[in-house]
Write a protein that holds these residues in place. Structure first.
Motif, short mmCIF file in Angstrom:
data_model
loop_
_atom_site.label_atom_id
_atom_site.label_comp_id
_atom_site.label_asym_id
_atom_site.label_seq_id
_atom_site.Cartn_x
_atom_site.Cartn_y
_atom_site.Cartn_z
N UNK A 24 46.73 32.36 42.13
CA UNK A 24 48.06 31.82 41.77
C UNK A 24 48.18 31.50 40.29
N UNK A 25 47.07 31.33 39.63
CA UNK A 25 47.11 30.97 38.22
C UNK A 25 46.04 31.76 37.46
N UNK A 37 52.98 41.77 35.66
CA UNK A 37 53.86 42.65 36.44
C UNK A 37 53.68 44.12 36.07
N UNK A 38 53.24 44.39 34.84
CA UNK A 38 53.09 45.81 34.46
C UNK A 38 51.97 46.49 35.25
N UNK A 46 49.10 48.33 43.60
CA UNK A 46 49.52 48.77 44.95
C UNK A 46 48.90 50.12 45.28
N UNK A 47 48.91 51.03 44.31
CA UNK A 47 48.30 52.36 44.55
C UNK A 47 46.79 52.24 44.70
N UNK A 48 46.18 51.37 43.89
CA UNK A 48 44.71 51.23 43.95
C UNK A 48 44.27 50.67 45.29
N UNK A 102 51.84 38.23 39.99
CA UNK A 102 52.72 39.28 39.45
C UNK A 102 52.10 40.66 39.68
N UNK A 103 50.80 40.77 39.48
CA UNK A 103 50.15 42.08 39.67
C UNK A 103 50.07 42.45 41.15
#
Ligand code: PGA
Length: 259
Positions: free
Chosen positions: A17-18, A210-211, A217-219, A246-247
């Motif tokens: 979370x952090x 976020x980038x 998700x693909x990994x 974010x990731x």
């Protein structure tokens, strides 16, 4: 610590979370490796994500008297044409951020020199040295927005050795942000290969921001695919992924997550 996690027998995904939580879990993997084997071989990468972990490792080291001299460290990437003392040397960055503060001599690190006269010999020697040491115990890597790890860009094969690579234009742009605008970032690099990485006993993959969401998700949940290099890491004996919220935003949690 309350965390979202996903587990399989060989893969653990932790959503932190952090930043502190992400770094604390990274430190846990680092310390666990050294507890199991004080002379462990630990491979280090560079970048914004790992910088936080290395700060946490430095703080941990400063609190105790852990003698890290038996441990052996690997620097997994370097720019072609760049010597260890060049201001943009990736090994130089690791020496400054990690090795010197931990009291580890840079001379003992296993690395590829970017200004070696024979680069082909350099990466072959690097792979042979790792093999002679019995492989790497812990590989620390971070994911790129295009799914790369190290300089293993999309399209890399799963048996790729360490080698010279041409960096993806997006990687060059992203790396340029580390340096003053007048510094020209090299477009070629030396990287530890997929094969040596997958032979490691444990891979720790960090992801923040976020980038990195689509790449994570693909990994984690996409097919194991050479166009998503980090998905190949699922073939390793043990993979721990620590992502911030974010990731991890595009991970589909249905049924897989528990707190
Ligand atoms: P970063 O780099 O940790 O600076 O985001 C990761 C990468 O692109 O390899």
């Amino acid at each position: 610590m309350s965390l979202r996690q996903m587990r399989s027998p060989t893969i653990q995904v932790i959503v932190a979370r952090t930043d502190e939580e992400l770094c604390a879990w990274g430190l846990h993997c680092f310390v666990e490796t050294l507890q199991q084997r004080p002379d462990a071989v630990i491979s280090l990468t560079t970048g914004r994500t790992t910088a936080g972990l290395y700060r946490t490792v430095r703080e941990w080291h400063a609190r105790g008297q852990t003698n890290l001299s038996p441990a052996r460290f690997v620097s997994s990437e370097e720019y072609v044409g760049i010597g260890a003392d060049d201001p943009i040397s990736l090994f130089g960055w690791l020496r400054h951020e990690v090795l010197d503060p931990l009291g580890v001599s840079g001379y003992s690190a296993i690395r590829m020199s970017g200004n070696a006269a024979d680069l082909g010999n350099e990466w072959r020697r690097f792979d042979a040295t790792i093999e002679q040491m019995g492989g790497v115990d812990l590989v620390i890597q971070s994911i790129g927005a295009n799914g790369h790890f190290g300089f293993n860009e999309p399209g890399v094969t799963r048996d790729a050795p360490s080698r010279v690579v041409t960096l993806a234009p997006s990687t060059v742009r992203s790396n340029a942000a580390y340096w003053p605008p007048d510094i020209q970032v090299p477009t070629r690099g030396l990287t530890m290969g997929v094969d040596a990485t997958l032979r490691a006993r444990h891979i720790l993959l960090l992801a923040a921001g976020a980038t990195k969401a689509e790449a994570i998700a693909r990994a984690v949940q996409g097919p194991i695919d050479e166009d998503a290099p980090c998905s190949l890491l699922r073939l390793a004996p043990r993979l721990t992924i620590i992502a911030d919220e974010a990731a991890a935003a595009r991970l589909d949690g249905a049924g897989n997550w528990h707190t």
